[in-house]
Design an enzyme around this catalytic site. Sequence first.
Site, short mmCIF file in Angstrom:
data_model
loop_
_atom_site.label_atom_id
_atom_site.label_comp_id
_atom_site.label_asym_id
_atom_site.label_seq_id
_atom_site.Cartn_x
_atom_site.Cartn_y
_atom_site.Cartn_z
CE LYS A 56 10.90 -17.22 -15.65
NZ LYS A 56 10.02 -17.26 -16.85
CD GLU A 62 3.00 -16.51 -7.13
OE1 GLU A 62 3.04 -17.75 -7.22
OE2 GLU A 62 2.46 -15.82 -8.00
CG ASP A 120 0.77 -24.26 -15.41
OD1 ASP A 120 1.19 -23.28 -14.76
OD2 ASP A 120 -0.12 -24.17 -16.26
CE LYS A 159 -5.63 -24.93 -11.23
NZ LYS A 159 -5.87 -25.74 -12.45
N GLY A 160 0.27 -22.75 -8.73
CA GLY A 160 1.70 -23.01 -8.89
C GLY A 160 2.50 -23.19 -7.61
CG PHE A 200 7.82 -20.98 -19.79
CD1 PHE A 200 7.16 -19.86 -19.34
CD2 PHE A 200 7.21 -22.22 -19.67
CE1 PHE A 200 5.89 -19.96 -18.77
CE2 PHE A 200 5.94 -22.33 -19.10
CZ PHE A 200 5.28 -21.19 -18.66
CB VAL A 201 11.29 -23.02 -15.24
CG1 VAL A 201 12.68 -22.61 -15.68
CG2 VAL A 201 10.66 -21.92 -14.37
NE ARG A 235 -0.92 -26.54 -12.33
CZ ARG A 235 -0.73 -25.23 -12.39
NH1 ARG A 235 0.30 -24.69 -11.79
NH2 ARG A 235 -1.56 -24.45 -13.06
CG ASP A 260 7.71 -13.78 -15.53
OD1 ASP A 260 8.90 -13.85 -15.85
OD2 ASP A 260 6.79 -13.78 -16.36
#
Length: 190
Positions: free
Chosen positions: A139, A107, A167, A50-51, A160-161, A173, A111
């Site tokens: 990243k 995307e 999320d 869902k990001g 971590f963002v 979100r 990561d």
Amino acid sequence: MSEATFMREDMERILLSEEELKEIVARIGKQISDDYRDSTNKLILVSVLKGSVVFMGDLMRAIDIPCYIDFMSVSSYGSGTTSSGVVKIVKDLDTNVIEGADLLIVEDILDSGRTLSYLKKLLSARKPKSIKICTLLDKPERRVVDLKADYVGATIPDAFVVGYGLDYDEKYRNLSYVGILKPSVYGGEA
Ligand code: IMP
Ligand code: MG
């Protein structure tokens, strides 16, 4: 205390403001439009749920050439903050035939690269004319598989963002900015 204040207080700092995100989207949208303008193939933007939905919603409107959209859902993360290495298709594309099309995977963040490398392989087998990757955030320090995105919004440090679609445990979100989450929120060091 309002929810907005509450969420802001969980941030160590804001990494990308709403304004900066707008500039990024405009720049990438223009670049994609220019790169695909002369192609006679169907351009399909594939959003990874869902990001990437927030980025996708803004990006598609910053593209001024005809394009189609589709969605896929894969799971590589549970509710934690590190990759499990297990990628599972939860929802496949609605489009049955992508043969001959120009695919652009959209995307939220690149990561370890496991998710996208798996997706790219899977979709390549369906014989699109071309396949490229567009990620809002990258990243590079965290990469475990050899993968590069064709379009990168911003290269960020190993933190971590959340926000703008990203999320932590399905939360944050809806923030209009990207922020670094305080490690204390996910049980790390304060
Ligand atoms: P990869 O397979 O390790 O590249 O994982 C990519 C996915 O992990 C992204 O699509 C996100 O859903 C999630 N992810 C990786 N880093 C972060 C982060 O800093 N915040 C939120 N989600 C993240
Ligand atoms: Mg994701």
